[in-house]
Design a protein around this motif. Structure first.
Motif, PDB file in Angstrom:
ATOM      1  N   ALA A   1       0.842  -1.061  -0.070  1.00 55.97           N
ATOM      2  CA  ALA A   1       0.115  -0.003  -0.164  1.00 55.97           C
ATOM      3  C   ALA A   1       0.809   1.236  -0.012  1.00 55.97           C
ATOM      4  O   ALA A   1       0.708   2.156  -0.901  1.00 55.97           O
ATOM      5  N   ARG A   2       1.819   1.238   0.872  1.00 58.22           N
ATOM      6  CA  ARG A   2       2.754   2.336   0.629  1.00 58.22           C
ATOM      7  C   ARG A   2       3.539   2.535  -0.199  1.00 58.22           C
ATOM      8  O   ARG A   2       3.884   3.527  -0.812  1.00 58.22           O
ATOM      9  N   ALA A   3       4.184   1.431  -0.966  1.00 59.23           N
ATOM     10  CA  ALA A   3       4.757   1.382  -2.171  1.00 59.23           C
ATOM     11  C   ALA A   3       3.870   2.107  -3.292  1.00 59.23           C
ATOM     12  O   ALA A   3       4.346   2.605  -4.152  1.00 59.23           O
ATOM     13  N   ALA A   4       2.696   1.599  -3.336  1.00 58.14           N
ATOM     14  CA  ALA A   4       1.624   2.185  -4.380  1.00 58.14           C
ATOM     15  C   ALA A   4       1.582   3.585  -4.259  1.00 58.14           C
ATOM     16  O   ALA A   4       1.426   4.490  -5.409  1.00 58.14           O
ATOM     17  N   GLU A   5       1.508   4.256  -3.063  1.00 61.05           N
ATOM     18  CA  GLU A   5       1.535   5.579  -2.954  1.00 61.05           C
ATOM     19  C   GLU A   5       2.758   6.342  -3.578  1.00 61.05           C
ATOM     20  O   GLU A   5       2.721   7.348  -4.291  1.00 61.05           O
ATOM     21  N   ILE A   6       3.968   5.874  -3.346  1.00 63.07           N
ATOM     22  CA  ILE A   6       5.047   6.440  -3.764  1.00 63.07           C
ATOM     23  C   ILE A   6       5.331   6.364  -5.465  1.00 63.07           C
ATOM     24  O   ILE A   6       5.620   7.167  -5.985  1.00 63.07           O
ATOM     25  N   PHE A   7       5.003   4.880  -5.932  1.00 68.81           N
ATOM     26  CA  PHE A   7       4.830   5.109  -7.398  1.00 68.81           C
ATOM     27  C   PHE A   7       3.834   5.695  -7.899  1.00 68.81           C
ATOM     28  O   PHE A   7       3.863   5.997  -9.348  1.00 68.81           O
ATOM     29  N   GLY A   8       2.728   5.909  -6.982  1.00 65.17           N
ATOM     30  CA  GLY A   8       1.761   6.806  -7.726  1.00 65.17           C
ATOM     31  C   GLY A   8       2.220   8.237  -8.016  1.00 65.17           C
ATOM     32  O   GLY A   8       1.349   9.104  -8.429  1.00 65.17           O
ATOM     33  N   ASP A   9       3.030   8.736  -7.266  1.00 63.67           N
ATOM     34  CA  ASP A   9       3.494  10.269  -7.217  1.00 63.67           C
ATOM     35  C   ASP A   9       3.658  10.632  -8.638  1.00 63.67           C
ATOM     36  O   ASP A   9       4.367   9.994  -9.324  1.00 63.67           O
ATOM     37  N   LYS A  10       3.253  11.751  -8.946  1.00 65.38           N
ATOM     38  CA  LYS A  10       3.587  12.144 -10.220  1.00 65.38           C
ATOM     39  C   LYS A  10       4.932  12.182 -10.849  1.00 65.38           C
ATOM     40  O   LYS A  10       5.278  12.000 -11.897  1.00 65.38           O
TER      41      LYS A  10
ATOM     42  N   GLU B   1       9.269   9.739 -13.988  1.00 61.11           N
ATOM     43  CA  GLU B   1      10.821   9.312 -14.418  1.00 61.11           C
ATOM     44  C   GLU B   1      10.748   7.637 -14.787  1.00 61.11           C
ATOM     45  O   GLU B   1      11.843   7.236 -14.889  1.00 61.11           O
ATOM     46  N   ILE B   2       9.547   7.150 -14.687  1.00 65.81           N
ATOM     47  CA  ILE B   2       9.512   5.737 -15.174  1.00 65.81           C
ATOM     48  C   ILE B   2      10.532   4.747 -14.551  1.00 65.81           C
ATOM     49  O   ILE B   2      11.346   4.368 -15.066  1.00 65.81           O
ATOM     50  N   PRO B   3      10.478   4.597 -13.170  1.00 70.67           N
ATOM     51  CA  PRO B   3      11.595   3.918 -12.563  1.00 70.67           C
ATOM     52  C   PRO B   3      11.569   2.298 -12.880  1.00 70.67           C
ATOM     53  O   PRO B   3      10.726   1.590 -12.901  1.00 70.67           O
ATOM     54  N   TRP B   4      12.744   2.019 -13.607  1.00 66.99           N
ATOM     55  CA  TRP B   4      13.240   0.493 -13.839  1.00 66.99           C
ATOM     56  C   TRP B   4      13.745  -0.057 -12.729  1.00 66.99           C
ATOM     57  O   TRP B   4      14.615   0.167 -12.172  1.00 66.99           O
ATOM     58  N   PHE B   5      13.372  -1.634 -12.758  1.00 67.55           N
ATOM     59  CA  PHE B   5      14.036  -2.335 -11.591  1.00 67.55           C
ATOM     60  C   PHE B   5      14.399  -3.714 -12.130  1.00 67.55           C
ATOM     61  O   PHE B   5      13.499  -4.184 -12.915  1.00 67.55           O
TER      62      PHE B   5
ATOM     63  N   SER C   1      11.253  -4.225 -14.749  1.00 72.55           N
ATOM     64  CA  SER C   1       9.893  -4.158 -14.369  1.00 72.55           C
ATOM     65  C   SER C   1       9.823  -2.624 -14.074  1.00 72.55           C
ATOM     66  O   SER C   1      10.643  -1.945 -13.381  1.00 72.55           O
ATOM     67  N   VAL C   2       8.536  -1.827 -14.240  1.00 76.82           N
ATOM     68  CA  VAL C   2       8.303  -0.579 -13.805  1.00 76.82           C
ATOM     69  C   VAL C   2       7.609  -0.506 -12.498  1.00 76.82           C
ATOM     70  O   VAL C   2       6.443  -1.142 -12.468  1.00 76.82           O
ATOM     71  N   GLY C   3       8.150   0.400 -11.596  1.00 75.52           N
ATOM     72  CA  GLY C   3       7.555   0.852 -10.468  1.00 75.52           C
ATOM     73  C   GLY C   3       7.018  -0.585  -9.570  1.00 75.52           C
ATOM     74  O   GLY C   3       7.825  -1.458  -9.266  1.00 75.52           O
ATOM     75  N   ILE C   4       5.595  -0.579  -9.286  1.00 81.07           N
ATOM     76  CA  ILE C   4       5.204  -1.611  -8.214  1.00 81.07           C
ATOM     77  C   ILE C   4       4.947  -2.966  -9.056  1.00 81.07           C
ATOM     78  O   ILE C   4       5.213  -4.010  -8.162  1.00 81.07           O
ATOM     79  N   GLU C   5       4.964  -2.951 -10.318  1.00 86.09           N
ATOM     80  CA  GLU C   5       5.099  -4.184 -10.925  1.00 86.09           C
ATOM     81  C   GLU C   5       6.328  -5.094 -10.351  1.00 86.09           C
ATOM     82  O   GLU C   5       6.091  -6.231 -10.396  1.00 86.09           O
ATOM     83  N   ALA C   6       7.753  -4.543 -10.162  1.00 82.01           N
ATOM     84  CA  ALA C   6       8.658  -5.332  -9.824  1.00 82.01           C
ATOM     85  C   ALA C   6       8.351  -6.050  -8.542  1.00 82.01           C
ATOM     86  O   ALA C   6       8.648  -7.225  -8.383  1.00 82.01           O
TER      87      ALA C   6
END
Length: 434
Positions: A170-179, A184-188, A267-272
């Motif tokens: 839930a907290r991760a989704a908040e961070i990855f949902g920040d504009k 920045e399309i974070p890749w992991f 993988s991008v964001g929460i998907e990782a």
């Protein structure tokens, strides 16, 4: 977010027609039992691409009649499917799951109902108020049941809709949902190491019981009966991940015998986090069938043996573009200032692994370097040469929560701003470090 795709050819996890027993006397036959079904035709072995679900054989070698039922194809007879709801238990690392019937195939988690479970039995709720609610978040194809059946990654909430303490998604989704983070399309790319143990003695696979194999050296990416133990499990897991729709990118044998690694990403964001947790679930199920114990302990054997990590490769859009090397160095500076916060969130028992030996940095000291596997953060030669690319955080332990690690990396490098004084001091230290 992972989604179920159109129905694909039936894929069932597999073993030969006569499955194996898991007693020590049968260990020599164990590895022919996990992946490929062998058929003799014209005097030659033919390997079928069709997986089959294992049915364990009894000690007196009686054929287990469950195998036919386990591999039944229900699609011609009903539109109903089986959804396996998966969640993280009270320890923050244990996986739980249970099944329910869904009236028809689905393509998105929003089509699935919320569900509940007894949180008092998983260490996540008191007995007098034990109901915890499962929210479906990601869907993967089910390689064990095949057909349109699915695996469902869920996170957990109170009946009032509040995430419970072990719900890190839930907290991760908040961070990855920040504009700013979204832009920045974070890749992991996550490198998950793990160790296989003999079931009855909890000693690494391939090791003499109560004794040790030869010293490390020949085992990393090794080939041969005296160098590699558990390849069938690794291969079965690889195929199961591909079938499920997990973005697995490779596997290899690790430095310590009985230890393996698989990589997921980019993988991008929460998907990782969703993909790593589902991949862990598949590995638990496969080792369950093989009669082998999976451990994510970061230092399963004390002494002169490598530990198990979960190195996390990370980049942003700005890092991947021209001039990205300076962005990477600024990210490393921020990471140095929050070293303690990251270490505290990077897995239990990590102090036994991060000793400054066996390709690790000391847990108490932040460091970075180019092509240096003894640093906290490694930057590849290719990234330095091109002036853009990614960084590798080598600190996370094998039992880390990928939701925590990935979101913390994004937060520290994209959302958190240090004071000018702290930034200047850190820059001086890092300059000396390099």
């Amino acid at each position: 977010m992972a989604q179920i795709l159109a129905p694909s050819p039936k894929c069932q996890m597999g073993a030969p027609k006569h499955s194996f027993i898991t007693s020590p006397a049968a260990s020599s036959r164990l590895w022919s039992s996990v992946v490929l079904k062998q058929n003799k035709q014209s005097g030659k072995l033919k390997y079928s691409s069709k997986f089959r679900v294992l049915a364990v054989q009894s000690d007196d070698s009686t054929v287990n009649r469950l195998e036919g039922l386990l591999n039944l194809d229900t699609k011609p007879y009903t539109d109903k499917i089986i959804a396996e709801y998966i969640w993280i238990g009270g320890s923050g690392i244990d996986l739980r799951s249970k099944s329910r019937t869904i009236e028809k195939p689905v393509e998105h988690p929003s089509e699935l109902p919320k569900w509940n479970y007894d949180g008092s039995s998983t260490g996540q709720a008191p007995g007098e108020d034990s109901e915890v609610i499962l929210y479906p978040q990601a869907i993967f194809r089910d390689p064990f049941r095949g057909g349109n059946n699915i695996l469902v990654i869920c996170d957990c909430y109170t009946p009032a809709g509040e995430p419970i303490p072990t719900n890190k998604r839930a907290r991760a989704a908040e961070i990855f949902g920040d504009k700013k983070v979204v832009g920045e399309i974070p890749w992991f790319g996550i490198e998950q190491e793990y160790t296989l143990l003999q079931q009855n003695v909890k000693w690494p696979l391939g090791w003499p019981v109560g004794a040790f194999p030869g010293p490390q050296g020949p085992y990393y990416c090794g080939v041969g009966a005296d160098k590699s133990w558990g390849r069938d499990i690794s291969d079965a897991h690889y195929k199961a991940c591909l079938y499920a729709g997990i973005n697995i990118s490779g596997t290899n044998g690790e430095v310590m015998p009985g230890q393996w690694e698989f990589q997921v990403g980019p993988s991008v964001g929460i998907e990782a986090g969703d993909h790593i947790w589902c991949a862990r679930y598949l590995l638990e199920r496969i080792t369950e069938q093989a009669g082998v114990v999976l451990t994510l302990d970061p230092k399963p054997i004390e002494g002169d043996w490598n530990g198990a990590g979960c190195h996390t490769n990370y980049s942003t859009k700005s890092m991947r573009e021209d001039g990205g090397y300076e962005v990477i160095k600024k990210a490393i500076l921020n990471l140095s200032l929050r070293h303690k916060e990251h270490i505290s969130a990077y897995g239990e028992g990590n102090e036994r692994r991060l000793t400054g030996k066996h390709e690790t940095a000391s847990i108490d000291t932040f460091s970075w370097g180019v092509a240096n596997r003894g640093c906290s953060i490694r930057v590849g030669r290719d990234t330095e040469k091109k002036g853009k690319g990614y960084l590798e955080d080598r600190r996370p332990a094998s039992n880390m929560d990928p939701y925590v690690v990935t979101s913390l990396l994004a937060e520290t490098t994209l959302l958190w701003e240090p004071t000018l004084e702290a930034e200047a001091l850190a820059a001086q230290k890092l300059a000396l470090n390099v």
